[in-house]
Design a protein around this motif. Structure first.
Motif, PDB file in Angstrom:
ATOM      1  N   TYR A  36     -32.567 -23.324  -8.017  1.00 39.39           N
ATOM      2  CA  TYR A  36     -32.480 -24.407  -9.000  1.00 39.39           C
ATOM      3  C   TYR A  36     -32.020 -23.897 -10.367  1.00 39.39           C
ATOM      4  O   TYR A  36     -31.259 -24.582 -11.059  1.00 39.39           O
ATOM      5  CB  TYR A  36     -33.821 -25.131  -9.111  1.00 39.39           C
ATOM      6  CG  TYR A  36     -34.092 -26.032  -7.934  1.00 39.39           C
ATOM      7  CD1 TYR A  36     -33.137 -26.945  -7.507  1.00 39.39           C
ATOM      8  CD2 TYR A  36     -35.301 -25.984  -7.243  1.00 39.39           C
ATOM      9  CE1 TYR A  36     -33.376 -27.769  -6.421  1.00 39.39           C
ATOM     10  CE2 TYR A  36     -35.543 -26.809  -6.160  1.00 39.39           C
ATOM     11  CZ  TYR A  36     -34.579 -27.697  -5.749  1.00 39.39           C
ATOM     12  OH  TYR A  36     -34.814 -28.522  -4.682  1.00 39.39           O
TER      13      TYR A  36
ATOM     14  N   ASP B 277     -30.163 -30.794 -14.264  1.00 41.74           N
ATOM     15  CA  ASP B 277     -30.811 -30.538 -15.558  1.00 41.74           C
ATOM     16  C   ASP B 277     -32.263 -30.116 -15.324  1.00 41.74           C
ATOM     17  O   ASP B 277     -32.762 -30.140 -14.194  1.00 41.74           O
ATOM     18  CB  ASP B 277     -30.719 -31.757 -16.480  1.00 41.74           C
ATOM     19  CG  ASP B 277     -31.327 -33.013 -15.873  1.00 41.74           C
ATOM     20  OD1 ASP B 277     -32.180 -32.894 -14.953  1.00 41.74           O
ATOM     21  OD2 ASP B 277     -30.961 -34.119 -16.305  1.00 41.74           O
ATOM     22  N   GLU B 278     -32.935 -29.730 -16.383  1.00 43.81           N
ATOM     23  CA  GLU B 278     -34.311 -29.251 -16.247  1.00 43.81           C
ATOM     24  C   GLU B 278     -35.236 -30.337 -15.713  1.00 43.81           C
ATOM     25  O   GLU B 278     -36.172 -30.059 -14.964  1.00 43.81           O
ATOM     26  CB  GLU B 278     -34.819 -28.733 -17.599  1.00 43.81           C
ATOM     27  CG  GLU B 278     -34.186 -27.420 -18.043  1.00 43.81           C
ATOM     28  CD  GLU B 278     -34.612 -26.230 -17.178  1.00 43.81           C
ATOM     29  OE1 GLU B 278     -35.571 -26.368 -16.396  1.00 43.81           O
ATOM     30  OE2 GLU B 278     -33.983 -25.165 -17.292  1.00 43.81           O
ATOM     31  N   ALA B 279     -34.963 -31.579 -16.098  1.00 45.19           N
ATOM     32  CA  ALA B 279     -35.791 -32.683 -15.590  1.00 45.19           C
ATOM     33  C   ALA B 279     -35.622 -32.833 -14.083  1.00 45.19           C
ATOM     34  O   ALA B 279     -36.584 -33.094 -13.352  1.00 45.19           O
ATOM     35  CB  ALA B 279     -35.420 -33.983 -16.309  1.00 45.19           C
ATOM     36  N   GLY B 280     -34.388 -32.654 -13.616  1.00 46.05           N
ATOM     37  CA  GLY B 280     -34.140 -32.731 -12.177  1.00 46.05           C
ATOM     38  C   GLY B 280     -34.823 -31.615 -11.422  1.00 46.05           C
ATOM     39  O   GLY B 280     -35.382 -31.826 -10.338  1.00 46.05           O
ATOM     40  N   LYS B 281     -34.798 -30.417 -12.002  1.00 48.87           N
ATOM     41  CA  LYS B 281     -35.497 -29.297 -11.384  1.00 48.87           C
ATOM     42  C   LYS B 281     -36.997 -29.583 -11.321  1.00 48.87           C
ATOM     43  O   LYS B 281     -37.644 -29.376 -10.278  1.00 48.87           O
ATOM     44  CB  LYS B 281     -35.242 -28.010 -12.167  1.00 48.87           C
ATOM     45  CG  LYS B 281     -36.057 -26.831 -11.649  1.00 48.87           C
ATOM     46  CD  LYS B 281     -35.975 -25.609 -12.564  1.00 48.87           C
ATOM     47  CE  LYS B 281     -36.964 -24.540 -12.115  1.00 48.87           C
ATOM     48  NZ  LYS B 281     -36.976 -23.358 -13.004  1.00 48.87           N
ATOM     49  N   ALA B 282     -37.556 -30.071 -12.432  1.00 47.74           N
ATOM     50  CA  ALA B 282     -38.992 -30.351 -12.477  1.00 47.74           C
ATOM     51  C   ALA B 282     -39.384 -31.410 -11.458  1.00 47.74           C
ATOM     52  O   ALA B 282     -40.439 -31.319 -10.810  1.00 47.74           O
ATOM     53  CB  ALA B 282     -39.386 -30.800 -13.887  1.00 47.74           C
ATOM     54  N   LYS B 283     -38.520 -32.416 -11.286  1.00 43.15           N
ATOM     55  CA  LYS B 283     -38.802 -33.481 -10.323  1.00 43.15           C
ATOM     56  C   LYS B 283     -38.870 -32.922  -8.910  1.00 43.15           C
ATOM     57  O   LYS B 283     -39.751 -33.295  -8.123  1.00 43.15           O
ATOM     58  CB  LYS B 283     -37.716 -34.552 -10.420  1.00 43.15           C
ATOM     59  CG  LYS B 283     -37.918 -35.729  -9.474  1.00 43.15           C
ATOM     60  CD  LYS B 283     -36.795 -36.762  -9.644  1.00 43.15           C
ATOM     61  CE  LYS B 283     -36.977 -37.918  -8.670  1.00 43.15           C
ATOM     62  NZ  LYS B 283     -35.878 -38.920  -8.803  1.00 43.15           N
TER      63      LYS B 283
END
Length: 701
Positions: free
Chosen positions: A342, A352-358
């Motif tokens: 990721y 993006d970082e939000a996508g990785k966190a999700k």
């Protein structure tokens, strides 16, 4: 009017509604209906504008695939589009779903276009070895310029309505109901006295000559690498060049000429075969007899490269995943492997970082198999060793809930030998992912002796969820892909010993259309893997089989390929692209001397004749032993798992086009050198004797 196209009046607007489910394909009845509808509207003085819209889930999504390969029937699509464009009343096309290929060309024949927000347009013909043949390259270039057209037509991927609107291909984005918005648009055109606006007469896209010329040159450079060996992409560039310089009628004629040239190439046959093959491979007996089991949560045993890749594929699909490793240090390393993937995507701007966190929010880890008690499907991805895998399955048998599917990710091993250490062999299947598992699309679903139908169906359901291309394989050493790979790998090794250098062989394979040669693949995968497999099979090797020790000796020196910086090639300072390894040539010469082999020269054509003969012959054996259901399944495996050039259709399709009688003659000639390795498959002999082909077997499956 045709039943496929209805004609209704809404005030002063003639509404032509296309109804040819499921995707409103542009079959003969639709083409006839559109022409008849335009002519009827023109003849009615009360009609001031025409609206073309699709019923159901989409505007026409392209040609009717049932007409592929058949003689065209009048009216041809180019004539239909010209007739729409020539209408003396404003024509509005209302797009929803996917307006692709001929569907977009119909819309381009209209004078104005309005689209649903979720609509998508595209010119994907290049994926079938052809190009837009009804004005797609000419009208799009005149509206949106060379770059937009080349991106659409050589890339073959659709774009969203917003993007199309920004390019000027779509005039408006509908707010609310599409039909209501389209009728309002048409009424506005009537009220303002707006005339028809033929796309072929527009010039906006031609205005920036420098940008258009730069787009042409940039695309040529890109295609030289990306579309090496292909025919259609380069003809598309020529068509766009024609759109920039020729009057519309001459541009359309040139485009049609190039379209017909594409239709005559073997590449068109190969790509259309691949198109159908990947849709046929999901049709398996087990899935027709049973529904899949629930797939709410999965587990992955092992956090190495393969386990992490499988985990990422599942997380990307929105599936919660529990990863299990033997201790805290190993599970930390496994999680780090997942996050590394990721992080790479974030660095490249693909996430993006939000996508990785999700995605990572769906990830859980454990060092105790008890954490798997409520998981629906468990995928074992540990070291490729039968005893190790059997031990894992004994433990899974103790903790997995009744009805959980237990899957082994093995490349070669006997799935029955793994299933039979459990008390639930009916729940065990093989899921052979290809590395990197989060990228490679192929998934071999291995069916052992006695699985439940719904367990197999669950494997196919998982593939669909993960957006993989699944192929059913019976339980046999190497299944479909690796078994055939072994055969043509041996062929390459024998040619190497007989006088063709590994670098000549790799170049011939590359020039044939593969992304890299087979010895480069060995280095990339790690030569120690195939070395271990050779040692595993040594005790059962047939004494008649020719054996080469060249690669064993390279491995004995500790040279395993890229990961050690040295293998068949040398990789200076960790470089990914290798240079010929002089030590390999020395080992080959020593083995030739030891075996009394007088080396001889091979042309590239001779190399590929042998390489393909070995590949197809083993494929025929896989078929006659029922390891694969149909020849086209073998083609899908080769295309998606082993880099076989898609425009050639796959090895079995290639053999049909080469001529099975010619291939059998090659095998008979090679058989004089090595009767064991080159013995023709009985299925191949039977097909030639009966004048039949692999395609005949596809039709019967």
């Amino acid at each position: 009017m045709s039943q496929a196209v209805s004609y209704d009046l809404n005030g002063a607007i003639a509404v032509l509604t296309i109804s040819n489910p499921p995707v409103n394909a542009l079959g003969l009845a639709v083409r006839q209906g559109l022409v008849a509808g335009i002519e009827k509207a023109e003849a009615d003085a009360a009609v001031k504008a025409v609206l073309i819209i699709g019923e159901g889930r989409t505007f026409p999504a392209g040609a009717d695939i049932r007409e592929f390969g058949k003689p065209p029937v009048d009216p041809y699509l180019p004539e239909v589009v010209l007739r729409i464009e020539a209408c003396n009343k404003p024509v509005v096309a209302a797009l929803h779903g996917t307006a692709l290929g001929g569907g977009l060309e119909v819309a381009l024949g209209a004078h104005y276009r309005i689209a649903d927000k979720a609509g998508r347009i595209g010119l994907p013909e290049v994926n079938l070895g052809i190009l837009p043949g009804a004005g797609g390259t000419q009208r799009t270039t005149r509206i949106a310029g060379a770059k937009a057209t080349l991106d659409l037509a050589t890339g073959g991927k659709p774009i969203g309505a917003d993007n199309a609107h920004a390019l000027g291909i779509i005039d408006r984005i509908a707010e609310g109901d599409l039909k209501e918005a389209a009728l309002a648009y048409a009424n506005e055109l009537i009220a303002t006295g707006t005339a028809s606006r033929p796309s072929g007469e527009r010039r906006e896209g031609l205005a920036d000559e420098a940008a258009n010329l730069a787009a042409i040159e940039d695309t040529k450079t890109t295609l030289a690498k990306r579309a090496r060996g292909q025919f259609a992409p380069f003809r598309i560039v020529e068509c766009v060049e024609a759109a920039l310089t020729l009057p519309i009628n001459e541009g359309l004629a040139f485009e049609r000429e190039q379209f017909l040239k594409c239709m005559e190439t073997p590449q068109r046959q190969g790509l259309i075969h691949a198109f159908f093959a990947e849709r046929t491979c999901t049709k398996v007996p087990e899935a027709s007899r049973a529904e899949p089991r629930p797939l709410n949560q999965i587990a992955v045993i092992g956090g190495g490269t393969m386990g992490a890749g499988i985990t990422v594929a599942a997380l990307n699909a929105g599936l919660p995943v529990v990863m299990v490793e033997r201790d805290a240090e190993s599970i930390a390393r496994g999680q780090a492997n997942v996050e590394k993937v990721y992080d790479g995507m974030v660095k490249k701007g693909r996430l993006d970082e939000a996508g990785k966190a999700k995605r990572m929010a769906l990830f859980a880890s454990a060092t105790d198999y008890a954490a798997l008690s409520d998981v629906d499907l468990i995928i074992e991805a540990v070291f490729e060793n039968l005893e190790v895998k059997q031990d894992v399955f004994r433990q899974l048998d103790q903790v997995a809930k009744p009805g959980a599917v237990l899957a082994t990710n093995t490349s070669y091993l006997d799935v029955d030998a793994i299933a039979n250490v459990t008390k639930r062999p009916q729940d065990v299947i093989g899921l052979h992912f290809f590395s990197p598992a989060n990228i490679m699309k192929l998934l071999e679903i291995v069916v052992p002796a006695n699985p439940a139908d719904d367990a197999v169906a669950t494997g196919f359901a998982l593939a669909k969820t993960l957006k993989k291309t699944p192929v059913r394989a019976a339980n046999a050493d190497g299944f479909i892909g690796n078994r055939i790979y072994k055969a043509y790998g041996l062929c390459a090794t024998y040619m190497m010993e007989d006088g063709a250098s590994p670098y000549e062989i790799d170049k011939a394979i590359y020039d044939f259309g593969y992304p890299i040669g087979i010895f480069q693949v060995h280095d990339l995968a790690g030569m120690d893997i195939s070395w271990a497999n050779r040692k595993r099979l040594a005790a059962t090797r047939n004494p008649l089989e020719r054996y080469s020790a060249v690669q064993d000796k390279i491995c004995e020196a500790g040279h395993f390929g890229q990961k050690t910086g040295r293998g068949m090639y040398v990789y200076p300072e960790g470089a990914r692209k290798g240079e010929p390894n002089p030590d390999v040539l020395k080992v080959i010469a020593e083995e030739q001397a030891r075996l009394g082999i007088t080396p001889r020269d091979f042309t590239a054509e001779e190399i590929m004749r042998r390489y393909m003969a070995a590949m197809v012959n083993e494929g025929a054996k896989v078929l006659q032993e029922n390891v694969a259901l149909r020849p086209s399944d073998i083609d899908v495996v080769a295309l998606y798992g082993y880099g076989f050039p898609r425009y050639r259709g796959g090895p079995m399709k290639y053999a049909d086009m080469y001529g099975l009688e010619n291939l059998l003659a090659d095998l008979r000639a090679f058989e004089a050198e090595d009767a064991y390795f080159w013995k023709p498959a009985q299925l191949l002999v039977d097909l030639v004797e009966n004048g039949r082909s692999f395609e005949d077997l596809n039709k019967e499956s």
